[in-house]
Design a protein around this motif. Structure first.
Motif, mmCIF file in Angstrom:
data_model
loop_
_atom_site.group_PDB
_atom_site.id
_atom_site.type_symbol
_atom_site.label_atom_id
_atom_site.label_comp_id
_atom_site.label_asym_id
_atom_site.label_seq_id
_atom_site.Cartn_x
_atom_site.Cartn_y
_atom_site.Cartn_z
ATOM 1 N N ASN A 85 0.808 -1.426 -0.115
ATOM 2 C CA ASN A 85 0.192 -0.231 0.135
ATOM 3 C C ASN A 85 1.056 1.066 0.218
ATOM 4 O O ASN A 85 0.130 2.094 -0.885
ATOM 5 C CB ASN A 85 -1.068 -0.377 1.378
ATOM 6 C CG ASN A 85 -1.969 -0.723 1.078
ATOM 7 O OD1 ASN A 85 -2.854 -0.200 0.539
ATOM 8 N ND2 ASN A 85 -2.201 -2.128 2.030
ATOM 9 N N TRP A 86 1.622 1.214 0.758
ATOM 10 C CA TRP A 86 2.313 2.808 0.634
ATOM 11 C C TRP A 86 3.690 2.746 0.609
ATOM 12 O O TRP A 86 4.626 3.782 0.083
ATOM 13 C CB TRP A 86 2.918 2.438 2.126
ATOM 14 C CG TRP A 86 1.339 2.976 3.263
ATOM 15 C CD1 TRP A 86 1.030 1.327 3.788
ATOM 16 C CD2 TRP A 86 0.586 4.160 2.944
ATOM 17 N NE1 TRP A 86 -0.603 2.607 4.162
ATOM 18 C CE2 TRP A 86 -0.774 3.708 3.647
ATOM 19 C CE3 TRP A 86 1.083 5.257 2.563
ATOM 20 C CZ2 TRP A 86 -1.535 4.974 3.676
ATOM 21 C CZ3 TRP A 86 -0.099 5.891 2.407
ATOM 22 C CH2 TRP A 86 -1.803 5.696 2.941
ATOM 23 N N GLY A 89 2.517 0.215 -4.200
ATOM 24 C CA GLY A 89 1.399 1.014 -4.545
ATOM 25 C C GLY A 89 1.128 2.260 -5.191
ATOM 26 O O GLY A 89 1.597 2.940 -6.923
ATOM 27 N N ARG A 118 -4.753 5.605 -0.143
ATOM 28 C CA ARG A 118 -4.941 3.702 -0.160
ATOM 29 C C ARG A 118 -6.482 3.718 0.240
ATOM 30 O O ARG A 118 -7.012 4.629 1.313
ATOM 31 C CB ARG A 118 -4.239 4.040 1.170
ATOM 32 C CG ARG A 118 -2.642 3.929 0.582
ATOM 33 C CD ARG A 118 -1.972 3.992 -0.884
ATOM 34 N NE ARG A 118 -2.239 2.328 -1.564
ATOM 35 C CZ ARG A 118 -1.653 2.422 -2.611
ATOM 36 N NH1 ARG A 118 -1.702 2.939 -3.478
ATOM 37 N NH2 ARG A 118 -2.698 1.269 -3.176
ATOM 38 N N CYS A 119 -7.064 3.013 0.256
ATOM 39 C CA CYS A 119 -8.305 2.826 0.454
ATOM 40 C C CYS A 119 -8.792 2.207 1.879
ATOM 41 O O CYS A 119 -8.128 1.431 2.243
ATOM 42 C CB CYS A 119 -8.873 1.453 -1.017
ATOM 43 S SG CYS A 119 -11.125 0.999 -0.902
ATOM 44 N N ASN A 144 -4.587 1.541 7.051
ATOM 45 C CA ASN A 144 -4.085 2.371 5.816
ATOM 46 C C ASN A 144 -4.665 3.759 6.132
ATOM 47 O O ASN A 144 -4.394 4.727 6.418
ATOM 48 C CB ASN A 144 -5.289 1.777 4.679
ATOM 49 C CG ASN A 144 -4.779 1.429 4.108
ATOM 50 O OD1 ASN A 144 -3.315 0.667 4.306
ATOM 51 N ND2 ASN A 144 -5.081 0.337 2.389
ATOM 52 N N GLN A 148 -2.573 6.750 6.578
ATOM 53 C CA GLN A 148 -2.807 7.913 5.937
ATOM 54 C C GLN A 148 -3.134 9.355 5.687
ATOM 55 O O GLN A 148 -2.649 10.589 4.906
ATOM 56 C CB GLN A 148 -4.405 7.904 5.352
ATOM 57 C CG GLN A 148 -5.244 8.293 4.016
ATOM 58 C CD GLN A 148 -6.128 7.569 2.592
ATOM 59 O OE1 GLN A 148 -5.672 7.412 1.960
ATOM 60 N NE2 GLN A 148 -7.357 6.760 3.588
ATOM 61 N N ALA A 289 -4.746 -3.395 -0.849
ATOM 62 C CA ALA A 289 -3.516 -2.801 -2.112
ATOM 63 C C ALA A 289 -4.299 -2.923 -3.763
ATOM 64 O O ALA A 289 -3.700 -1.597 -3.449
ATOM 65 C CB ALA A 289 -2.420 -4.143 -2.375
ATOM 66 N N ASN A 292 -8.545 2.062 -4.031
ATOM 67 C CA ASN A 292 -8.230 3.857 -3.721
ATOM 68 C C ASN A 292 -9.226 4.384 -3.089
ATOM 69 O O ASN A 292 -10.538 4.305 -3.008
ATOM 70 C CB ASN A 292 -7.287 3.941 -4.772
ATOM 71 C CG ASN A 292 -6.189 3.818 -5.152
ATOM 72 O OD1 ASN A 292 -5.715 2.813 -6.431
ATOM 73 N ND2 ASN A 292 -5.218 4.544 -4.977
#
Length: 346
Positions: A85-86, A89, A118-119, A144, A148, A289, A292
């Motif tokens: 994710n970080w 992505g 990120r979702c 996340n 975020q 992952a 968004n």
């Protein structure tokens, strides 16, 4: 697929209808876009907030919160999620934005912002429909959310200012409030998370787990999909005129997004399986992952660059591509699940 209800089984049809209905309303009903966009409290669209809350509450009410420690102890899943994710992505979206939109700086910047968000919302629905691990999804989404708030500004500065400067590329710095990000997380995740937790805790305390899971949850379950469809109609109604009036621009933005979703989902799925995760946690890893937070991306793009900017259009095209693609990947996941189970039994 047999365990899916009639509503679930034909979900792509309902989502397609909702998207078309939203685009049609936004394009041909005079003044509707202005009315919907005006219904805000502190910059938050109330119709979209309502849809997201309805969408997420039933799924979070299904989570068995007493089992969350089994996820937090799974260091493999936690580390893979953070890296995907970080690190991977945002880097992948940055690369695709420059490859596909090097000549269109506004769209390129908007796409990079989408990659940084990120979702935390719709992924819960996709994961649940694909029979992923609900408890793992709740933990990874919460993870996340924290990252975020902490990392969005840092990564925005890195990918939109520092890294392009290092590479000799054009820069497009952004300026936004950390409170805007925290507010998005608190509204779109915090409220339904607290409501879901209290529902389970109070429901089980008063009537028992058997009643809660066999009686209460089936009654509220369909509300999640009604909320999803309502959100899609409102979102596309708000941006219908913009999308339908610039079709070629939409295609240019959609291409790197399609590549992004395919690479992130398939790569995460393969990585989870290779790491020895179960089907449920592999599926959760892949969807968390690949998805968004388009609500945050659109809000940041509009707040920094304006509602008519190319950056805002890139944010709007995000769900236009993400929704049908991830719905399709739900069905791919269910097909893989049958093969996974069959192989395990052989």
């Amino acid at each position: 697929m047999n365990r899916l209800s009639f509503l679930d089984r034909f979900l792509p049809v309902w989502i397609g209808v909702a998207m078309v209905a939203g685009l049609t309303l936004g394009r041909f009903v005079p003044g509707l876009q202005g009315v919907l966009d005006a219904v805000k409290v502190d910059g938050v669209s109330l119709p979209i907030a309502l849809g997201l809350l309805l969408m997420m509450y039933p799924v979070l009410a299904k989570v068995r919160y007493d089992k969350l420690d089994t996820v937090t102890r799974d260091k493999r899943t936690m580390v893979l999620s953070l890296v995907l994710n970080w690190v991977l992505g945002p880097a992948l979206m940055f690369a695709l934005a420059w490859i596909f939109l090097a000549d269109l700086p506004e769209y390129r910047t908007g796409l990079i912002i989408v990659g940084l968000a990120r979702c935390i919302a719709m992924v819960i629905i996709w994961n649940d429909l694909a029979c992923g691990d609900r408890e793992a999804a709740a933990v990874l989404v919460a993870l996340n959310s924290v990252f975020q708030v902490v990392m969005f500004g840092v990564l925005g500065w890195f990918y939109l200012d520092l890294l392009p400067g290092w590479l000799g590329l054009d820069t497009a710095s952004i300026d936004f409030s950390a409170w805007e990000i925290a507010k998005s997380v608190l509204i779109f995740l915090g409220i339904p998370l607290v409501a879901g937790y209290l529902s389970r805790k109070l429901g089980e305390r008063s009537r028992g787990r058997d009643w809660y899971e066999s009686k209460f949850l089936p009654k509220i379950g369909p509300v999640a999909l009604y909320g999803l469809l309502f959100t899609i109609v409102i979102l596309f109604a708000l941006q219908g005129e913009t999308i339908t009036s610039r079709p070629w621009d939409v295609v240019r933005i959609a291409l790197p997004l399609l590549v992004y979703f395919a690479i992130m989902w398939a790569g995460s799925y393969a990585l989870g399986k290779a790491s020895g995760l179960s089907y449920e946690r592999t599926t959760t890893l892949a969807f968390t992952a690949a998805g968004n937070n388009f609500e945050l991306a659109i809000a940041v793009a509009i707040g920094v660059f304006g509602v008519t900017s190319g950056q805002a259009l890139a944010g709007v095209v995000g769900p236009l591509v993400e929704v049908p693609v991830l719905v399709g990947l739900v069905y791919v996941s269910l097909w893989l699940r049958r093969r996974w189970v069959a192989r395990a039994e052989s």
